[in-house]
Design an enzyme around this catalytic site. Structure first.
Site, PDB file in Angstrom:
ATOM      1  N   GLU A 270      -9.792   1.276   3.869  1.00 48.78           N
ATOM      2  CA  GLU A 270      -8.145   0.939   3.962  1.00 48.78           C
ATOM      3  C   GLU A 270      -7.571   1.656   2.813  1.00 48.78           C
ATOM      4  O   GLU A 270      -6.416   1.161   2.557  1.00 48.78           O
ATOM      5  CB  GLU A 270      -8.184  -0.486   4.164  1.00 48.78           C
ATOM      6  CG  GLU A 270      -8.620  -1.055   5.583  1.00 48.78           C
ATOM      7  CD  GLU A 270      -7.835  -0.675   6.726  1.00 48.78           C
ATOM      8  OE1 GLU A 270      -6.596  -0.934   6.648  1.00 48.78           O
ATOM      9  OE2 GLU A 270      -8.494   0.022   7.695  1.00 48.78           O
TER      10      GLU A 270
ATOM     11  N   HIS B 152      -5.559  -6.981   3.630  1.00 50.55           N
ATOM     12  CA  HIS B 152      -5.967  -6.093   2.425  1.00 50.55           C
ATOM     13  C   HIS B 152      -6.233  -7.071   1.332  1.00 50.55           C
ATOM     14  O   HIS B 152      -5.447  -7.962   1.223  1.00 50.55           O
ATOM     15  CB  HIS B 152      -4.961  -5.053   2.374  1.00 50.55           C
ATOM     16  CG  HIS B 152      -4.924  -3.984   3.517  1.00 50.55           C
ATOM     17  ND1 HIS B 152      -3.875  -3.846   4.202  1.00 50.55           N
ATOM     18  CD2 HIS B 152      -5.823  -3.373   4.375  1.00 50.55           C
ATOM     19  CE1 HIS B 152      -4.186  -2.852   4.991  1.00 50.55           C
ATOM     20  NE2 HIS B 152      -5.333  -2.648   5.099  1.00 50.55           N
TER      21      HIS B 152
ATOM     22  N   CYS C 142       2.730  -2.396  -0.869  1.00 42.58           N
ATOM     23  CA  CYS C 142       2.272  -1.553   0.243  1.00 42.58           C
ATOM     24  C   CYS C 142       2.967  -0.307   0.280  1.00 42.58           C
ATOM     25  O   CYS C 142       2.387   0.613   0.683  1.00 42.58           O
ATOM     26  CB  CYS C 142       2.367  -2.540   1.492  1.00 42.58           C
ATOM     27  SG  CYS C 142       1.239  -3.745   1.890  1.00 42.58           S
TER      28      CYS C 142
END
Length: 443
Positions: A171, A244, A365
């Site tokens: 990720e 995450h 992000c």
């Protein structure tokens, strides 16, 4: 040689919509079906970039990806003209099309894992694009991500993504933190994972990062094992909505700022980081107790999905947090206490990225952190480096090409494809990306 951290933000694409595609991302699920504003989202992102640039930070831009992603439809048996493929796919495979219309590449923290040249055995900057194999709508990103990174960083080693298989689910930088004493010195790289890829799938929300992926990246980047730490994310964090690690942890320079439930074994994590940093720098741990900020508040307000940055001329770090952190009572009160003391974080600034937040991504992000020497920054492709002139051109481009609003069913409109492709074609000229940057340009 002097080095600094640059933030490369993902430019939000014209198909930004609230599709609710990301299992385990509570904000994404909560806002599924609402009407989005692609124009507002892109302008919010640009204003955040402008604020960081004005503060004296190195700021870069990564372009959005092509949506709809027609190569996947070709691969799955759809044929004909672009318009025919678009119509047939919506008729025969509407759930697939919703995934292939997602603008999720805006969240550049998932684009890749980065190791600066000071950490790598060959002295080069290394990128590994994330395969993002856990979620269909994100698994289509890595090929174009690699192309984009190679364009932006022509001097760097840009690896292929790891195999698109559950054992190597990766990720990107959302599960990676680099700590250091000085940017140009060798640092400690912390790679956080949620599961062993060879074990059976866990109950609850998906654990998206595997230890096998993290270790493979460390090997391919040539990291010093003595300066590399692997830490297991806690089940409690994942099942609370921390899909995450950057939802519950962020770090910069010597400081790691995290929730007490972020890691499966916090004491082991701290011991391992201290051992890896020994003789280089003294790590600072800022742990937030559940009694101060319950996990539910931390995730709803995205306290940790903030940018932790070293502002020029400042001794203490600055936390760039979303407005939601200011609006939440628990996180606002914590920020007041945090900055009132003499700890490593001295200031909290709030930014409006509400369009991104409602889709599940905060300020952290939206950016990919890249530590660069001054010479490397000078060699970054000019079209990827934020300037006031580029900001002006991109604002005009957004206002020309982006819709003000987009409902979930609006993405079925054939015009959205032609509008999107026209916008991206114009963008390649503004950012000097070349006339073959996107798949639709290559035919």
């Amino acid at each position: 040689m002097g080095a600094r951290e640059a933030n490369f933000d993902g430019l939000i694409g014209p198909t930004h919509n609230y599709g609710g595609l990301s299992q385990g991302n509570l904000a994404s699920s909560r806002h599924a079906g609402l009407i989005s504003s692609p124009r507002g989202a892109a302008l919010q992102g640009l204003e955040k970039m402008a604020a960081m640039h004005a503060a004296g930070l190195w700021q870069g831009i990564l372009p959005p990806q092509q949506r709809p992603y027609l190569p996947a439809l070709h691969q799955m048996g759809f044929t004909g003209s672009d318009a025919q493929i678009f119509a047939a796919a919506w008729e025969k495979a509407p759930r697939l099309m919703r995934n292939l219309m997602s603008a999720s590449s805006m969240w550049a923290a998932n684009a890749a894992t980065i190791s600066p040249s000071a950490d790598c055995a060959d002295g080069k900057l290394h990128f590994t694009p994330a395969n993002l194999s856990t979620m269909l709508h994100r698994s289509i990103e890595h090929e174009q991500t690699g192309r984009s990174l190679s364009r932006a960083f022509p001097f760097a080693a840009v690896h292929r993504a790891l195999p698109e298989q559950s054992v190597f689910a990766d990720e990107g930088a959302a599960n990676h933190v680099r700590l250091c004493g000085a940017r140009g010195d060798q640092g400690v790289e912390l790679l956080v994972y949620g599961r062993d890829g060879y074990d059976s799938a866990r109950a609850g929300y998906p654990a998206r990062q595997t230890v096998q992926a993290s270790r493979a990246i460390a090997r391919s980047h040539g990291l010093d094992p003595a300066r590399t730490v692997f830490a297991l994310q806690s089940d409690a964090a994942i099942d609370a909505g921390a899909f995450h690690n950057d939802v519950v942890c962020v770090g910069a320079m010597q400081t790691l700022f995290y929730h007490e439930l972020a890691f499966a074994d916090t004491e082991v994590m701290k011991t391992d980081i201290r051992a890896a940093a020994k003789g280089v720098f003294e790590p600072i741990f800022v742990e937030v107790a559940s009694a101060e900020v319950p996990m539910a508040d931390a995730i709803k307000a995205y306290l940790f999905n903030s940018m932790l940055v070293q502002m020029p001329g400042e001794d203490r770090l600055t936390l760039i947090a979303p407005l939601e952190t200011q609006e939440n009572v628990a996180t606002r009160q914590f920020c007041d206490v945090l900055t009132a003391g003499n700890g490593p974080i001295g200031t909290v600034k709030f930014v409006d990225v509400r369009q991104s937040m409602q889709n599940g991504g905060g300020p952290a992000c939206l950016r990919l952190r890249v530590t660069l020497t001054e010479a490397e920054w000078a060699d970054v492709h000019d079209g990827n480096r934020f300037t006031p002139a580029l900001h002006r051109d991109l604002k005009a481009w957004v206002n020309t090409h982006y819709r003000e609003s987009l409902a979930p069913d609006d993405i079925r409109d054939p015009a959205i494809m032609t509008e999107s492709f026209a916008a991206l074609d114009a963008l390649t000229k503004i950012m000097d990306l070349g006339d073959d940057f996107y798949p639709f340009q290559r035919g």
